[in-house]
Design a protein around this motif. Sequence first.
Motif, short mmCIF file in Angstrom:
data_model
loop_
_atom_site.label_atom_id
_atom_site.label_comp_id
_atom_site.label_asym_id
_atom_site.label_seq_id
_atom_site.Cartn_x
_atom_site.Cartn_y
_atom_site.Cartn_z
N ARG A 10 -16.92 -3.01 -7.67
CA ARG A 10 -17.27 -3.28 -6.27
C ARG A 10 -18.25 -2.24 -5.73
NH1 ARG A 10 -11.52 -3.44 -5.50
NH2 ARG A 10 -10.67 -5.55 -5.36
N ASP A 37 -7.64 -5.74 -11.60
CA ASP A 37 -8.51 -6.48 -10.67
C ASP A 37 -7.91 -6.53 -9.28
OD1 ASP A 37 -10.33 -7.10 -12.64
OD2 ASP A 37 -10.18 -9.28 -12.40
N GLY A 38 -6.59 -6.57 -9.21
CA GLY A 38 -5.92 -6.73 -7.92
C GLY A 38 -5.14 -5.50 -7.51
N SER A 39 -5.51 -4.35 -8.09
CA SER A 39 -4.80 -3.10 -7.79
C SER A 39 -5.82 -2.00 -7.55
CB SER A 39 -3.94 -2.65 -8.99
OG SER A 39 -3.18 -3.70 -9.52
N ARG A 40 -5.39 -0.94 -6.87
CA ARG A 40 -6.18 0.29 -6.85
C ARG A 40 -5.39 1.34 -7.62
NH1 ARG A 40 -8.10 -1.45 -1.72
NH2 ARG A 40 -10.33 -1.78 -1.95
N PHE A 58 -1.99 -11.65 4.03
CA PHE A 58 -3.30 -12.25 4.25
C PHE A 58 -3.20 -13.74 3.96
CE2 PHE A 58 -3.91 -7.81 3.40
CZ PHE A 58 -4.94 -7.43 4.26
N SER A 117 -9.56 -2.14 2.82
CA SER A 117 -9.70 -2.80 4.12
C SER A 117 -8.84 -2.14 5.19
CB SER A 117 -9.37 -4.29 4.01
OG SER A 117 -7.99 -4.49 3.85
N LEU A 118 -7.75 -1.47 4.79
CA LEU A 118 -6.92 -0.77 5.79
C LEU A 118 -7.70 0.41 6.37
CD1 LEU A 118 -4.19 -0.29 7.25
CD2 LEU A 118 -3.53 1.16 5.32
N ASP A 127 -2.64 0.74 -4.11
CA ASP A 127 -2.24 -0.54 -3.50
C ASP A 127 -2.41 -1.65 -4.52
OD1 ASP A 127 -5.00 -1.27 -3.54
OD2 ASP A 127 -5.31 -0.45 -1.54
N PHE A 128 -1.86 -2.81 -4.21
CA PHE A 128 -2.04 -3.97 -5.09
C PHE A 128 -1.70 -5.23 -4.30
CE2 PHE A 128 2.43 -4.96 -5.90
CZ PHE A 128 3.04 -3.76 -5.57
N LYS A 129 -2.17 -6.35 -4.84
CA LYS A 129 -1.98 -7.66 -4.19
C LYS A 129 -1.15 -8.56 -5.10
CE LYS A 129 -4.69 -10.90 -4.97
NZ LYS A 129 -4.68 -12.10 -5.84
N ARG A 157 0.84 -1.21 0.00
CA ARG A 157 0.00 0.00 0.00
C ARG A 157 0.86 1.25 0.00
NH1 ARG A 157 -5.12 -1.49 1.66
NH2 ARG A 157 -5.30 -3.47 2.76
N1 UDP Z 1 -7.00 -7.55 -3.33
C1 UDP Z 1 -7.13 -8.59 -4.21
N2 UDP Z 1 -7.70 -9.76 -3.78
C2 UDP Z 1 -8.15 -9.93 -2.52
C3 UDP Z 1 -8.04 -8.85 -1.63
C4 UDP Z 1 -7.46 -7.68 -2.06
O1 UDP Z 1 -6.72 -8.50 -5.36
O2 UDP Z 1 -8.64 -11.03 -2.20
C5 UDP Z 1 -6.37 -6.30 -3.78
C6 UDP Z 1 -7.38 -5.17 -3.94
O3 UDP Z 1 -7.84 -5.08 -5.26
C7 UDP Z 1 -6.56 -3.96 -3.55
C8 UDP Z 1 -5.51 -4.49 -2.57
O4 UDP Z 1 -5.45 -5.90 -2.79
O5 UDP Z 1 -5.88 -3.43 -4.68
C9 UDP Z 1 -5.83 -4.22 -1.13
O6 UDP Z 1 -7.13 -4.69 -0.86
P1 UDP Z 1 -7.77 -4.50 0.57
O7 UDP Z 1 -7.01 -5.27 1.59
O8 UDP Z 1 -7.95 -3.05 0.80
O9 UDP Z 1 -9.16 -5.25 0.48
P2 UDP Z 1 -10.51 -4.92 -0.29
O10 UDP Z 1 -10.90 -3.53 0.12
O11 UDP Z 1 -10.20 -5.05 -1.74
O12 UDP Z 1 -11.43 -5.97 0.22
#
Ligand code: UDP
Length: 240
Positions: free
Chosen positions: A218, A199-202, A124, A103-104, A178-180, A97
């Motif tokens: 979302r 899909d896995g980034s903001r 996670f 979620s943060l 952020d990204f995962k 991040r």
């Molecule tokens: N994310 C993801 N897969 C997950 C959870 C999160 O790709 O199962 C990505 C999400 O798109 C974001 C980042 O990880 O870019 C941080 O996500 P966050 O922990 O804030 O959770 P979220 O709000 O997406 O539930």
Amino acid sequence: MSTPPAERLLYEGKAKQVYAADAPDQVVIHYKDDATAFNGVKKASIADKGVINCRISAFFMDKVAALGIPTAFIRQTAPRDQLCHRVEIIPVEVVVRNVVAGSLAKRLGQPEGQRLARPLVEHFYKSDALNDPQINEEGAVLMGYAHGWELVAMREYSLSVNDMLLAFWGDLGVDLVDFKLEFGRLGGRVVLADEITPDGSRLWERGTGRKLDKDVFRRDLGDLSETYRELYRRVFGESI
Ligand code: UDP
């Protein structure tokens, strides 16, 4: 090379399918148009999302490899298909991040948008049944999810990928919030696996803060297909 036949399907996830490739140590990852959120509770088909994400992820995986970080990605073989090394996925997701969001923000009761003084790395436990609960590195080791040295490599790789992505998106007028990432085990090494996609980034448009990522879906902020097409145009300089 065309998508493998149905009898080769090994695994079907929310946004991708995994097929056995011709070589036993390789797989074909097929990107679908399906979008899900909230652990699969919200679903839709987003026109061309699979093609867009497949090409974006392939593009970034090549950039990651150029940094000297090993990846599972071998090459793109069709608009929705990638040939990859077969890896054992480490069940610990890494989130990097740069700005408080998602979620943060929720967990700490903070507004979204605050820039962090340096990147924050979070972990996670990868479990749909448990909704991917947060875990720390000590917990991941003690529970046997990952070795300490693997987590060290995952952190270092994730921060290097963050530097690269921040610069890349920044040049396009986009802030990487952020990204995962997910990692796998291959021949005694840790390699970057899965995908690097919106899909896995903001991704927030610089100046306006407009969301250019899956939060559009979302949070019902607009047309995700149009948003991803715009990202594609910014990255590749051509339309899809
Ligand atoms: N994310 C993801 N897969 C997950 C959870 C999160 O790709 O199962 C990505 C999400 O798109 C974001 C980042 O990880 O870019 C941080 O996500 P966050 O922990 O804030 O959770 P979220 O709000 O997406 O539930």
